[in-house]
Design an enzyme around this catalytic site. Structure first.
Site, PDB file in Angstrom:
ATOM      1  N   TYR A  45      34.750  -8.156   8.330  1.00 56.74           N
ATOM      2  CA  TYR A  45      35.640  -8.171   7.165  1.00 56.74           C
ATOM      3  C   TYR A  45      34.969  -8.893   5.997  1.00 56.74           C
ATOM      4  O   TYR A  45      34.941  -8.392   4.860  1.00 56.74           O
ATOM      5  CB  TYR A  45      36.968  -8.833   7.544  1.00 56.74           C
ATOM      6  CG  TYR A  45      37.828  -9.255   6.376  1.00 56.74           C
ATOM      7  CD1 TYR A  45      38.472  -8.313   5.574  1.00 56.74           C
ATOM      8  CD2 TYR A  45      37.987 -10.604   6.071  1.00 56.74           C
ATOM      9  CE1 TYR A  45      39.256  -8.713   4.496  1.00 56.74           C
ATOM     10  CE2 TYR A  45      38.770 -11.017   5.008  1.00 56.74           C
ATOM     11  CZ  TYR A  45      39.400 -10.074   4.224  1.00 56.74           C
ATOM     12  OH  TYR A  45      40.168 -10.463   3.149  1.00 56.74           O
ATOM     13  N   SER A  66      38.407  -5.235  13.868  1.00 54.63           N
ATOM     14  CA  SER A  66      39.050  -6.477  14.278  1.00 54.63           C
ATOM     15  C   SER A  66      38.117  -7.688  14.134  1.00 54.63           C
ATOM     16  O   SER A  66      38.456  -8.786  14.566  1.00 54.63           O
ATOM     17  CB  SER A  66      39.499  -6.323  15.742  1.00 54.63           C
ATOM     18  OG  SER A  66      40.357  -7.358  16.130  1.00 54.63           O
ATOM     19  N   SER A  67      36.974  -7.498  13.528  1.00 52.90           N
ATOM     20  CA  SER A  67      35.964  -8.557  13.423  1.00 52.90           C
ATOM     21  C   SER A  67      36.035  -9.281  12.075  1.00 52.90           C
ATOM     22  O   SER A  67      35.761  -8.688  11.031  1.00 52.90           O
ATOM     23  CB  SER A  67      34.575  -7.929  13.607  1.00 52.90           C
ATOM     24  OG  SER A  67      33.563  -8.741  13.054  1.00 52.90           O
ATOM     25  N   PRO A  68      36.398 -10.579  12.092  1.00 57.34           N
ATOM     26  CA  PRO A  68      36.451 -11.318  10.823  1.00 57.34           C
ATOM     27  C   PRO A  68      35.112 -11.320  10.085  1.00 57.34           C
ATOM     28  O   PRO A  68      35.074 -11.168   8.865  1.00 57.34           O
ATOM     29  CB  PRO A  68      36.830 -12.743  11.252  1.00 57.34           C
ATOM     30  CG  PRO A  68      37.540 -12.581  12.557  1.00 57.34           C
ATOM     31  CD  PRO A  68      36.861 -11.412  13.218  1.00 57.34           C
ATOM     32  N   ASP A  86      33.464  -3.502  13.830  1.00 55.86           N
ATOM     33  CA  ASP A  86      34.753  -3.279  14.485  1.00 55.86           C
ATOM     34  C   ASP A  86      35.813  -3.790  13.507  1.00 55.86           C
ATOM     35  O   ASP A  86      35.642  -4.867  12.914  1.00 55.86           O
ATOM     36  CB  ASP A  86      34.818  -4.040  15.806  1.00 55.86           C
ATOM     37  CG  ASP A  86      36.089  -3.760  16.589  1.00 55.86           C
ATOM     38  OD1 ASP A  86      35.999  -3.260  17.729  1.00 55.86           O
ATOM     39  OD2 ASP A  86      37.189  -4.046  16.076  1.00 55.86           O
TER      40      ASP A  86
END
Lengths: 200, 200
Positions: free
Chosen positions: B17, B12-14, B10
């Site tokens: 990333y 938005s997932s650190p 996703d």
């Protein structure tokens, strides 16, 4: 000598069982002692809104598979016990009783409890099993059986669990190195690098 | 050539990333391609009974600290964005639209989205931001903006998310290597050993 590594765990946690095979050797490599600190995951899950892995859709199946895989990876004997998970109150109380007078014996006892459950499939929630495990480790069986029911060790077990939660422990295993927390058996590599480098 | 590694994430997932900085190089080391597969964590959390890390007592604080620590460990620029987390529907749809004709451009776009959010703190939930990120990557901005609202890419995004969940994906990042699933940026080492040894 630098401060000891703290190893928080629940006796019913496969990932803690795996970590228990590595953490003392890892600590010793960096001239550290390791304090084993059994706690109860139930209250920690309640505090963190978490639940038992095995009950979680998708994650439960992944974890079951991952435990088998991790055991093969680490070359550690393992079989998912039945029943699983179980209440580990008796084992934790027995540990803290032993630890108060013989820390070394307490650690041997803890290893034996892990092995009884994850290698032998013995039901470590049963007080009689815990006493038998202790007896096989040359503990005074009668004193151990009595300690499990004594309010002082009930309180100690609860206090240790509460203290762990107050420090942010929400899962098992959980390690602290000089105040720095690491969650999970799969963080042992990172923890070793932290010790090696002095942190980053 | 062996089957590609699949990288589910996703935007938005650190942890995704962080993994995005390593996975292609890791795959290439073993002669593998890597397919990037953005999905939406919301439905995956619903299916698994999970919730956003940041909202969880104890675990939220641990994760926030762990992201900072992991960024320093991996020497990857990182700043917890505000707002966090955000809806990544527009970014995921844009990716799948791009991927249908230009897989290489889709991956560059994905890297740019990650950077915009976790380095630049730009709100990637906003369609206009996603379009601007695409435009800076030489995408046709007008076509990209249109694609985000087209039913076919809405459906594709939903279908990819559903397919991931059907395969057991409950978190981000999640990798598959020849059908073997690995969850978490902290499993990249295990995944590499799996590739190296052919599994165990």
């Amino acid at each position: 000598m630098p401060a000891p590594i703290e190893f928080f765990f629940d006796f019913s946690s496969p990932y803690a069982y795996f970590a228990s095979h590595r953490i003392d050797e890892l600590a010793a490599r960096f001239g550290r002692d390791c304090l084993w600190k059994p706690m109860l995951l139930g209250p920690a899950f309640k505090a963190s809104g978490n639940q038992r892995l095995i009950d979680q859709p998708l994650k439960g199946a992944y974890s079951t598979h991952d435990w088998e895989r991790m055991a093969r990876w680490m070359k550690v004997p393992y079989r998912l016990p039945e029943p699983f998970p179980v209440a580990t109150t008796s084992a934790a109380r027995a540990f803290w009783w032993l630890d108060s007078t013989e820390p070394r014996a307490a650690k041997s006892f803890a290893r034996a409890v892990f092995a009884a459950y994850f290698e032998g499939g013995r039901d470590i929630s049963a007080k009689a099993e815990v006493v038998a495990i202790g007896a096989a480790q040359a503990c005074d069986a009668q004193a151990l059986a009595a300690a499990i029911d004594e309010p002082v060790w009930k309180d100690k077990c609860r206090a240790e669990t509460d203290a762990a939660i107050a420090r942010g422990v929400f899962g098992s295993p959980f390690f602290f190195v000089d105040g720095e927390g690491f969650w999970g058996a799969d963080r042992l590599g990172m923890l070793a690098e932290w010790l090696e480098s002095g942190g980053w």
